[in-house]
Design an enzyme around this catalytic site. Structure first.
Site, PDB file in Angstrom:
ATOM      1  N   SER A  60     -29.912  12.739 -35.734  1.00 51.81           N
ATOM      2  CA  SER A  60     -29.744  11.283 -35.715  1.00 51.81           C
ATOM      3  C   SER A  60     -30.756  10.634 -34.781  1.00 51.81           C
ATOM      4  O   SER A  60     -31.170  11.242 -33.776  1.00 51.81           O
ATOM      5  CB  SER A  60     -28.335  10.973 -35.219  1.00 51.81           C
ATOM      6  OG  SER A  60     -28.211   9.603 -34.904  1.00 51.81           O
ATOM      7  N   TYR A 107     -22.005  11.409 -28.554  1.00 52.22           N
ATOM      8  CA  TYR A 107     -22.424  11.666 -29.933  1.00 52.22           C
ATOM      9  C   TYR A 107     -23.903  12.076 -29.956  1.00 52.22           C
ATOM     10  O   TYR A 107     -24.281  13.110 -30.515  1.00 52.22           O
ATOM     11  CB  TYR A 107     -22.200  10.425 -30.803  1.00 52.22           C
ATOM     12  CG  TYR A 107     -22.888  10.510 -32.141  1.00 52.22           C
ATOM     13  CD1 TYR A 107     -22.443  11.396 -33.119  1.00 52.22           C
ATOM     14  CD2 TYR A 107     -24.020   9.734 -32.424  1.00 52.22           C
ATOM     15  CE1 TYR A 107     -23.105  11.498 -34.341  1.00 52.22           C
ATOM     16  CE2 TYR A 107     -24.673   9.830 -33.634  1.00 52.22           C
ATOM     17  CZ  TYR A 107     -24.213  10.711 -34.585  1.00 52.22           C
ATOM     18  OH  TYR A 107     -24.871  10.824 -35.789  1.00 52.22           O
ATOM     19  N   LYS A 109     -25.792  15.855 -30.768  1.00 52.79           N
ATOM     20  CA  LYS A 109     -26.878  16.102 -31.729  1.00 52.79           C
ATOM     21  C   LYS A 109     -28.071  16.759 -31.035  1.00 52.79           C
ATOM     22  O   LYS A 109     -28.691  17.679 -31.564  1.00 52.79           O
ATOM     23  CB  LYS A 109     -27.313  14.796 -32.399  1.00 52.79           C
ATOM     24  CG  LYS A 109     -26.255  14.195 -33.315  1.00 52.79           C
ATOM     25  CD  LYS A 109     -26.160  14.952 -34.632  1.00 52.79           C
ATOM     26  CE  LYS A 109     -25.105  14.392 -35.554  1.00 52.79           C
ATOM     27  NZ  LYS A 109     -24.986  15.081 -36.822  1.00 52.79           N
TER      28      LYS A 109
HETATM   29  N1  UFG Z   1     -22.938  -4.373 -36.653  1.00 53.51           N
HETATM   30  C1  UFG Z   1     -22.368  -5.635 -36.613  1.00 53.51           C
HETATM   31  N2  UFG Z   1     -21.094  -5.765 -37.036  1.00 53.51           N
HETATM   32  C2  UFG Z   1     -20.337  -4.718 -37.496  1.00 53.51           C
HETATM   33  C3  UFG Z   1     -20.941  -3.433 -37.554  1.00 53.51           C
HETATM   34  C4  UFG Z   1     -22.244  -3.309 -37.109  1.00 53.51           C
HETATM   35  O1  UFG Z   1     -22.996  -6.598 -36.188  1.00 53.51           O
HETATM   36  O2  UFG Z   1     -19.177  -4.919 -37.853  1.00 53.51           O
HETATM   37  C5  UFG Z   1     -24.320  -4.210 -36.209  1.00 53.51           C
HETATM   38  C6  UFG Z   1     -24.447  -3.247 -35.067  1.00 53.51           C
HETATM   39  O3  UFG Z   1     -24.251  -3.882 -33.853  1.00 53.51           O
HETATM   40  C7  UFG Z   1     -25.867  -2.711 -35.292  1.00 53.51           C
HETATM   41  C8  UFG Z   1     -26.074  -2.803 -36.793  1.00 53.51           C
HETATM   42  O4  UFG Z   1     -25.060  -3.672 -37.272  1.00 53.51           O
HETATM   43  O5  UFG Z   1     -26.761  -3.562 -34.666  1.00 53.51           O
HETATM   44  C9  UFG Z   1     -25.939  -1.474 -37.489  1.00 53.51           C
HETATM   45  O6  UFG Z   1     -24.728  -0.889 -37.064  1.00 53.51           O
HETATM   46  P1  UFG Z   1     -24.123   0.409 -37.747  1.00 53.51           P
HETATM   47  O7  UFG Z   1     -22.824   0.717 -37.040  1.00 53.51           O
HETATM   48  O8  UFG Z   1     -24.092   0.248 -39.213  1.00 53.51           O
HETATM   49  O9  UFG Z   1     -25.190   1.524 -37.441  1.00 53.51           O
HETATM   50  P2  UFG Z   1     -25.767   2.003 -36.024  1.00 53.51           P
HETATM   51  O10 UFG Z   1     -27.190   1.519 -35.979  1.00 53.51           O
HETATM   52  O11 UFG Z   1     -24.905   1.678 -34.888  1.00 53.51           O
HETATM   53  O12 UFG Z   1     -25.598   3.577 -36.197  1.00 53.51           O
HETATM   54  C10 UFG Z   1     -26.521   4.384 -36.839  1.00 53.51           C
HETATM   55  C11 UFG Z   1     -25.807   5.608 -37.372  1.00 53.51           C
HETATM   56  C12 UFG Z   1     -25.179   6.349 -36.231  1.00 53.51           C
HETATM   57  C13 UFG Z   1     -26.227   6.664 -35.213  1.00 53.51           C
HETATM   58  C14 UFG Z   1     -27.005   5.445 -34.801  1.00 53.51           C
HETATM   59  C15 UFG Z   1     -28.186   5.799 -33.971  1.00 53.51           C
HETATM   60  O13 UFG Z   1     -24.836   5.212 -38.304  1.00 53.51           O
HETATM   61  O14 UFG Z   1     -24.593   7.534 -36.708  1.00 53.51           O
HETATM   62  O15 UFG Z   1     -27.498   4.757 -35.947  1.00 53.51           O
HETATM   63  O16 UFG Z   1     -28.343   4.879 -32.953  1.00 53.51           O
HETATM   64  F1  UFG Z   1     -25.684   7.168 -34.092  1.00 53.51           F
END
Ligand code: UFG
Length: 335
Positions: free
Chosen positions: A127, A151, A155
């Site tokens: 990741s 997490y 990894k």
């Molecule tokens: N977000 C919102 N509202 C929500 C959900 C997410 O604004 O309800 C935003 C988050 O703050 C983030 C973006 O949307 O800025 C993407 O969020 P996600 O949760 O979809 O994905 P992440 O970037 O947090 O996570 C991904 C992978 C993880 C991994 C991470 C690495 O899904 O497994 O990238 O940093 F750990």
């Protein structure tokens, strides 16, 4: 005791750990189309049995060494692909034990079973979380690895194990560092379904479908519109990279650590706008505080994978990813 839904055979095949999950089940279908015989190992804690067509499914847990021994004793695997892990960043901070137990210890058992049964090709789902807060973007593989949460640590620890097992025991491996997996195979059966769902695109589409709201976590980031920017990559492009990695290892060539992303970023606000356009629905938005540990911008430099694996993402438009995800959400699940 493990249970099996289909009988085991001695055919050469690929063990797909976590093959009933979102990315794993797409990989299973992809492998089948490419002429491989996938055998799925999944504990169904987050995977879905209805994502599996007629492949063998062995239900059990990688933290159970005796169970793994039984599986390896009754198959001859050409390689192992490992998609099974717990993935919620916030939960990992509150319950690190679960992350080290499932991710690190489970993978250690898997590697030890491979060692014992002389299976030495391994493809691991890593990741972008291993990089932590980016020091620069786009992020290449030489970027320092400074995970910010259990997490990400889990990894990175596994990657360290892979490097050490490669050095000492000749393990041949790829560690593929995904940025934000998205989309679905329109010809398949599985949409992105996590419970609880925390990922942006499925939550935005759920808000469109159910006429609920999506909360934007922060609008004060130093980005184009103040919302976080991510590099979304279509799940089928991830599968293609895994297939190329598998063929590389089977061809006796070297593996390595590779970013998988498109190199293009989209903001949360852009995701919502494109989703609204795809679904032809207005999506209600709530303003929330920043989510702990969210970097402002995460964009991959995928050139290493493009150069060395001869890989090229085909579905780079976010609209296509959202269209495919939406099509799967709208598709009734057949039994
Ligand atoms: N977000 C919102 N509202 C929500 C959900 C997410 O604004 O309800 C935003 C988050 O703050 C983030 C973006 O949307 O800025 C993407 O969020 P996600 O949760 O979809 O994905 P992440 O970037 O947090 O996570 C991904 C992978 C993880 C991994 C991470 C690495 O899904 O497994 O990238 O940093 F750990």
């Amino acid at each position: 005791m493990p249970t099996e839904s289909k009988s085991l055979t001695k055919l050469p095949s690929i063990l797909v750990v976590g093959g009933a999950g979102y990315i794993g089940s797409h990989m299973v279908a992809y492998l089948r189309r490419a002429g491989f015989i996938p055998v799925i190992l999944d504990n169904l804690s987050t995977g879905h049995q209805d994502a599996i067509l007629d492949e063998k499914l062995v239900i059990g847990d990688i933290t159970d060494a005796a169970f793994l021994d039984q599986i390896f004793a009754s198959h001859h695997f050409a390689a192992v692909m490992h998609f099974a892990s717990v993935i919620q960043v916030e939960e990992s901070v509150k319950a690190p034990q679960k992350y080290y137990h499932n991710n690190v210890m489970g993978t250690l058992h898997l590697l030890n079973a491979m060692l014992k049964w002389k299976v030495n090709r391994f493809i691991f789902s890593s990741s972008a979380a291993v990089y932590g807060e980016p020091l620069y973007t786009p992020i290449d593989e030489n970027h320092p690895v400074l995970p910010l949460n259990p997490y990400g640590h889990s990894k990175r620890m596994i990657e360290q194990m892979l490097e050490d097992y490669a050095h000492a025991y000749g393990l041949q491996f790829f560690s593929l560092r995904y940025f934000n997996a998205a989309g679905a195979d329109p010809a398949g059966k599985l949409a992105e379904r996590h419970e609880p769902e925390t990922h942006l695109i499925p939550l935005v589409l759920r808000a469109a479908q159910d006429k609920t709201s999506i909360t934007v976590f922060g609008r004060d980031y130093p980005t184009v519109d103040g919302t976080c920017v991510r590099d979304y990559i279509h799940v089928l492009d991830l599968c293609e990279a895994h297939l190329l990695a598998l063929k590389t290892l089977i061809g006796g060539k070297q593996g390595g650590i590779y970013n998988l992303g498109t190199g293009q970023g989209y903001s949360v606000q852009q995701v919502i706008e494109i989703a609204s356009c795809v679904t032809q629905r207005s999506i209600s938005v709530l303003e929330g505080a920043r989510r702990l540990g969210d970097p402002a911008i995460l964009i991959a430099d995928p050139k290493r994978a493009m150069r060395k694996l001869n890989w090229k993402p085909h579905y780079t438009e976010l609209k296509k990813m959202i269209e495919d995800a939406w099509a799967m959400i709208r598709k009734p699940i057949s039994p």
